[in-house]
Design an enzyme around this catalytic site. Structure first.
Site, PDB file in Angstrom:
ATOM      1  CG  ASN A 264      -5.196  10.005  -3.512  1.00  0.00           C
ATOM      2  OD1 ASN A 264      -4.955   9.455  -4.571  1.00  0.00           O
ATOM      3  ND2 ASN A 264      -6.205   9.640  -2.739  1.00  0.00           N
TER       4      ASN A 264
ATOM      5  N   GLY B 170      -2.206   6.842   2.165  1.00  0.00           N
ATOM      6  CA  GLY B 170      -1.997   7.778   3.272  1.00  0.00           C
ATOM      7  C   GLY B 170      -0.906   7.331   4.223  1.00  0.00           C
TER       8      GLY B 170
ATOM      9  NE  ARG C  28      -5.875  -3.078   7.378  1.00  0.00           N
ATOM     10  CZ  ARG C  28      -6.550  -1.930   7.361  1.00  0.00           C
ATOM     11  NH1 ARG C  28      -7.839  -1.931   7.120  1.00  0.00           N
ATOM     12  NH2 ARG C  28      -5.925  -0.798   7.579  1.00  0.00           N
TER      13      ARG C  28
ATOM     14  CB  CYS D  53     -39.635  -5.826   4.290  1.00  0.00           C
ATOM     15  SG  CYS D  53     -38.990  -6.503   5.795  1.00  0.00           S
TER      16      CYS D  53
ATOM     17  N   GLY E 187       0.829  -1.208   0.000  1.00  0.00           N
ATOM     18  CA  GLY E 187       0.000   0.000   0.000  1.00  0.00           C
ATOM     19  C   GLY E 187       0.859   1.252   0.000  1.00  0.00           C
ATOM     20  CB  ALA E 188       2.177   3.467  -2.242  1.00  0.00           C
TER      21      ALA E 188
ATOM     22  CG  ASP F 158      -7.719   1.089   0.816  1.00  0.00           C
ATOM     23  OD1 ASP F 158      -7.573  -0.105   0.505  1.00  0.00           O
ATOM     24  OD2 ASP F 158      -7.967   1.976  -0.019  1.00  0.00           O
TER      25      ASP F 158
END
Ligand SMILES: [Zn+2]
Length: 593
Positions: free
Chosen positions: A49, A20, A118, A169, A17-18, A113
């Site tokens: 971002n 935040g 994960r 419903c 992950g790159a 994220d």
């Protein structure tokens, strides 16, 4: 501490992950002296971002996050230092990222994220026995913890709270809160302009359990079930025709279901008529100011979305899409008015519909710093001394950062338990199809076992399933023919008491599945709209012992015991709150981490 410096410089680190946290983390790692990094991220840079992902600038919008992150951090390296960053713009789910591949790294640092990625990395790290540092932030709060096989709980040891969902419903027949109308409006947007999805039906639901069977049957002949998507296209998304269908005819259908309105305190809706509100063009509008305003907003929103639908094809709901948001705000407020529910401003609708949690650069920076320190601690051979660290806005103690030692592992965890086991309760022959207006019987097929159970619920990527040593479901695409996938579980010999083995070779993950055949699932929270229910190891053990005494196998049985396993008492991780399935009713912001 020269040796530590050398350790840091010589170890290979994987960053997943790159975004935040990832941007902050990569910068920290380089400045701390790490020289050999691999970073994986599938995403491209979005203009939204730029307020917190400081490795990216305006000219990078649309480019790969991992590649630009590499380019930017290399500028921070000291002269003469040989830094190697292997940046990949791809998904961590690719088969090449296998357990043997993961084993080349000393530590894995997650900056993800979403829950499915994960879970996947959690399994790879456990199978490879490589320490994994997890992290996440939500607004001003955040968490970081170290996961190590046999030493700490794994990421999946604690059950994550699900986003609140609402009975179909209530959404379709008897809304009583603004959120019910907002969810309905999101469904309507998808039905009119998106890919058709039966589970997002918006028409009155004659299968509502509140209706006596007799009434549902009476109405069965009167209400013609039509495909909303096709119908809207045939009518060229005419705002007036659409308005009268959803806010007049459908409301009148609901009013005809008299049983629905007998409940004390429930307000009957009032149908609206397009021409009556605007006064048939004769200048004598009869609608209230609010009705006229929302009708105008509806007209514009439908027209704008129609133009895009015709130009671009199917649209998907996105809270950052102004047209989609305007449509949802207009439709939700009209429906709120009809059901005498408080109307909301467009901004409030957006906040509720998007379930927006702000992404805070400071929280990301604090957590990324802790992740880096956790990595250094692991290299100092102090993994047992690593802590679960929480960043809290309003801490119970006077510390904003609170640290605690490893929580207890969950002995019934479906991933890291000695022998991962679950029980699946379902009708192996037929189940209620809750997506249609009238209850219909639908088969639960091998395809459902693969997609709904193995992939979605058990987070497997490419599952193989065996029964008594015979493969009933293969991960090999060539073996997945439609005829086989359309078979029910009973047709492939799976019934009450069957024991299946599900395996994912990429994750090196194996799970035993006990099958419990029930013709009707017990209700939970007064709802019973599920096709199957999965419970953990404790339930599986109970099932095995009860089978010996079972006399009428396959018969409908009363189940009074509590369904579901109780995870070990554990401090609930803030980051878990971020992890929402993609198709939950309320979507989450993907910019949290
Ligand atoms: Zn676990």
């Amino acid at each position: 501490m020269v040796w530590l410096k050398e350790e840091i410089a010589s170890k290979k680190i994987l960053v997943v992950g790159a975004g935040g946290i990832g941007c902050e983390l990569l910068k920290n790692l380089i400045l701390a002296g790490f020289l050999d990094l691999t970073v994986i991220d599938l995403d491209t840079i979005d203009v939204s971002n730029l307020n917190r992902q400081f490795l990216f600038q305006k000219q990078h919008v649309g480019k790969s996050k991992s590649l630009i992150a590499k380019e930017s951090v290399l500028k921070l390296t000291h002269a003469g230092r040989e830094v190697s960053i292997d940046a990949r713009m791809c998904s961590i789910f690719l088969p090449e990222f296998s357990v043997p591949w993961i084993k080349q790294f000393s530590i894995i640092l997650n900056a993800l994220d979403n829950v499915s990625a994960r879970n996947h990395v959690n399994r790879l790290a456990l199978a490879a026995d490589i320490p994994l540092v997890e992290s996440g932030t939500a607004g001003y709060s955040g968490e970081s913890s170290v996961i190590k096989k046999g030493l700490s709980p794994c990421y999946e040891c604690s059950e994550r709270p699900r986003n609140k969902t609402y009975p179909g419903c209530t959404i379709r027949n008897t809304p009583s809160e603004p959120i019910h109308c907002i969810v309905w409006a999101k469904f309507l947007f998808s039905q009119l302009f998106g890919e058709p999805d039966d589970e997002q039906e918006v028409s009155p639901d004659a299968a509502d359990p509140e209706l006596a069977n007799g009434e549902a049957a009476e109405n069965k002949g009167n209400i013609k079930r039509i495909n909303t998507t096709v119908w809207a296209e045939e009518n060229d998304w005419d705002p007036k025709i659409l308005f009268n269908k959803f806010f007049k005819e459908d409301i009148n259908s609901l009013l005809s279901m008299s049983k629905l309105w007998e409940k004390e305190g429930r307000k009957k809706p009032s149908a609206l008529d397009y021409d009556e509100i605007i006064g048939c063009g004769d200048g004598h509008a009869t609608g209230s100011k609010m009705e006229l305003r929302t009708l105008r907003a509806w007209h514009k929103a439908v027209t704008d979305a129609k133009t895009r639908r015709k130009r671009d094809g199917h649209l998907s709901w996105d809270k950052d899409d102004t047209d989609a948001m305007m449509f949802v705000a207009a439709a939700a407020n009209i429906r709120c008015g009809i059901f005498k529910i408080e109307q909301k401003t467009e901004w409030k609708v957006k906040e509720m519909a998007g379930n927006i949690i702000p992404a805070i650069a400071t929280a990301n920076a604090v957590i990324a710093a802790i992740v880096c320190l956790q990595a250094v601690k692991i290299l100092k051979n102090n993994i047992k001394k690593t802590k679960e660290v929480s960043l809290r806005v309003q801490p119970a103690s006077h510390y904003i950062l609170a640290a605690s030692t490893f929580a207890e592992r969950n002995p019934t965890c479906v991933v890291c338990a000695e022998k991962p086991t679950v029980t699946i309760m379902l009708d192996t022959k037929k189940v209620k199809d809750i997506s249609n207006i009238f209850i219909q019987l639908k088969k639960f097929t091998l395809k459902d076992l693969r997609e709904k159970i193995c992939q979605k619920k058990l987070s497997m990527n490419e599952p193989d399933v065996e029964k008594d040593g015979n493969i009933i479901l293969s991960s090999d695409e060539d073996d997945l023919d439609e005829v086989l996938l359309a078979k029910t579980l009973s047709e492939v010999g799976v019934g009450h008491g069957s024991i299946l083995t599900a395996e994912d070779f990429q994750q090196e993950f194996k799970l035993t599945i006990h099958v419990e055949h029930v013709e009707e699932l017990p209700e939970v929270d007064g709802q019973n709209e599920l096709e199957f229910r999965i419970s953990g190891q404790e339930k599986a053990e109970a099932t095995i012992s009860s089978q010996a005494e079972e006399v009428s196998v396959g018969k409908k049985r009363a189940l009074s015991e509590k369904i579901g396993n109780e995870p070990a008492a554990k401090v609930q991780k803030i980051m878990d709150h971020l992890d929402l399935d993609e198709d939950e009713i309320i979507c989450t912001d993907d910019i949290i981490c």
